[in-house]
Write a protein that holds these residues in place. Structure first.
Motif, mmCIF file in Angstrom:
data_model
loop_
_atom_site.group_PDB
_atom_site.id
_atom_site.type_symbol
_atom_site.label_atom_id
_atom_site.label_comp_id
_atom_site.label_asym_id
_atom_site.label_seq_id
_atom_site.Cartn_x
_atom_site.Cartn_y
_atom_site.Cartn_z
ATOM 1 N N VAL A 235 48.232 36.510 24.096
ATOM 2 C CA VAL A 235 47.346 37.684 24.137
ATOM 3 C C VAL A 235 47.671 38.678 23.032
ATOM 4 N N GLN A 236 48.797 38.480 22.361
ATOM 5 C CA GLN A 236 49.255 39.402 21.321
ATOM 6 C C GLN A 236 48.255 39.440 20.162
ATOM 7 N N GLY A 237 47.551 40.554 20.030
ATOM 8 C CA GLY A 237 46.604 40.717 18.934
ATOM 9 C C GLY A 237 45.357 39.866 19.040
ATOM 10 N N ARG A 238 45.160 39.186 20.173
ATOM 11 C CA ARG A 238 43.986 38.306 20.311
ATOM 12 C C ARG A 238 42.693 39.097 20.236
ATOM 13 N N ILE A 239 42.627 40.176 21.022
ATOM 14 C CA ILE A 239 41.500 41.115 20.960
ATOM 15 C C ILE A 239 42.075 42.472 20.589
ATOM 16 N N PRO A 240 41.845 42.984 19.381
ATOM 17 C CA PRO A 240 42.386 44.290 18.989
ATOM 18 C C PRO A 240 41.957 45.394 19.957
ATOM 19 N N THR A 241 42.945 46.184 20.413
ATOM 20 C CA THR A 241 42.669 47.244 21.391
ATOM 21 C C THR A 241 43.293 48.543 20.883
ATOM 22 N N PRO A 242 42.578 49.313 20.083
ATOM 23 C CA PRO A 242 43.161 50.514 19.475
ATOM 24 C C PRO A 242 43.376 51.678 20.443
#
Length: 437
Positions: A235-242
């Motif tokens: 899940v690390q960096g899979r969908i960027p969540t700022p």
């Protein structure tokens, strides 16, 4: 870059775009959920690997439905810690091994790495042997030849990682579907005693020291240390969540996926044990090996049932070997910052399986022993998650609440207690059995 690679990369890019549309409120329901599905599905394959076949067949044949509650308990523990692993990756954008390397003392990190590598080796032993057994029985191949074919197939699938995250997720989801379908067919052929199924799924009981040791093996086969490490990396960096709002939305979808994917894996495990109980417990309680189970199953239920059983085992062995190698890479590179080519890692982890085969050691017994090793190593990532997700300087506003922290602590204590029981049994000490039938 080839057209095929561009196409597969675009598959991942489309998934990311669709996820952001969901976060923006443009997608809802199943269409909104699907872009976030994948990491828990990959992790779930570790919960239906050949080690599960070995322990569940033994459990069902020897004790009937008695240990179904252990399967349920193990699956609940798995859901909790896979959700916490995903939470760590989403919130911190780092893997669990990477966080351990950052926040724990160097000697502790090195010790964790060594024990985790042992767990990865034990895992790969079970997975590779399971696939080789499936090939051997389905196609009449020598077990060593089966091991080498498994090596080639898994290495080929692993190359898909270079084509974006979505393709490997789809492939593993296909394997999970095959395993689940096979066990639906098996349960249709050999329906369980539903009253006994329901009773023993909810009422904890043991029947002697052997049932306790097998229960520990079932937990070791179900809650997988390498899957806990891997999930945080997937899940690390899979969908960027700022923003924190985005992270909370992604966490919500992640938790749903964990419940769904591991819920399916749990049902498959329950089906494995119940089929063994229905077919073998009365009259064939001594069935303790996968090969024996196959050769006993065919005359009882027909060649078709045997083929379905072996197809599930083969799909399990190949796919879980892929996932195990992925986890091994994460464990090595994030604990100690060292990376080796996938083919080298596959060769290194293939060696124990070749040795087991060469010396003629019973392959199913090797699977069960590997699961006990996993159970002994399991507290390492559990304790790490418990400590890290309870620290505000690591998790910020996403730090575990009192209920979550208490549940994680209780689950860790349960696994530690089971390991104490296992060590007592190994040392020949008497085990107090509460609620023995």
């Amino acid at each position: 870059m080839s057209e095929a690679v561009v196409r597969h990369d675009s598959m991942s890019a489309r998934t990311v775009r669709a996820a952001h549309e969901t976060l923006a409120g443009k997608r809802r329901g199943l269409r909104g959920f699907l872009p976030f599905a994948g990491p828990a599905i990959i992790a779930s394959i570790a919960y239906v690997d050949p080690g599960n076949f070995a322990t569940n067949i033994q459990g069902g044949a020897q004790f009937g439905y008695l240990l179904l509650w252990v399967v349920v308990l193990a699956n609940v523990l798995a859901m909790l810690f896979q959700a916490l692993s995903a939470k760590v990756g989403i919130v911190t954008d780092q893997s669990l091994p990477g966080l351990c390397r950052k926040y724990f003392p160097r000697p502790v990190v090195l010790a964790m790495w060594v024990t985790s590598e042992i767990a990865a080796m034990a895992t790969d032993l079970a997975e590779t042997l399971g696939a080789a057994i499936g090939l051997s029985l389905l196609f009449g191949l020598n077990l060593t030849v089966g091991l080498l074919i498994t090596f080639a197939i898994t290495l080929g699938i692993l190359t898909l990682q270079g084509r974006g995250f979505r393709l490997i997720e789809v492939v593993i989801a296909g394997f999970v579907s095959v395993i689940g379908l096979c066990y639906l067919i098996q349960m249709a052929i050999a329906p369980p005693d539903w009253a006994a199924f329901a009773f023993h799924a909810t009422v904890p009981q043991f029947d002697g020291a052997d049932s306790v040791v097998l229960a520990v093996g079932i937990v070791g086969a179900t809650v997988m240390p390498h899957a806990i490490y891997l999930h945080s990396s997937l899940v690390q960096g899979r969908i960027p969540t700022p923003t924190d709002r985005d992270r909370r939305r992604v966490l919500s979808y992640s938790n749903r996926e964990v419940l769904l994917a591991l819920g399916v894996a749990g049902l498959v495990n329950m089906a494995m044990l119940s089929v063994a109980a229905a077919v073998f417990h009365q009259g064939h309680a001594d069935v303790a090996e996968i090969e024996t189970a196959y050769h006993t199953l065919v005359p009882l239920l027909g060649a078709g049932a045997g083929a379905v059983f072996m197809t599930a085992l083969l799909a399990s062995g190949v796919s879980s070997s892929v996932v195990g190698t992925m986890a091994g890479q994460v464990i090595m590179q994030d604990f100690v910052g060292f990376r080796i080519p996938l083919w080298v890692r596959r060769i290194v982890t293939l060696i124990p399986a070749l040795i087991v085969t060469a010396i003629g050691f019973d392959s199913t017994q090797a699977l069960v022993i590997s699961q006990v090793v996993l159970s002994l190593v399991l507290p390492v990532p559990m304790i790490a998650l418990l400590l890290l997700t309870g620290r505000r300087d690591v998790m910020g506003s996403f730090v575990n609440g009192p209920v979550t922290q208490a549940a994680a602590l209780a689950a860790t204590v349960v696994v530690l207690a089971l390991n104490v029981v296992l060590l007592m049994q190994t040392a020949g000490l008497p085990i107090p059995l509460i609620g023995a039938s």
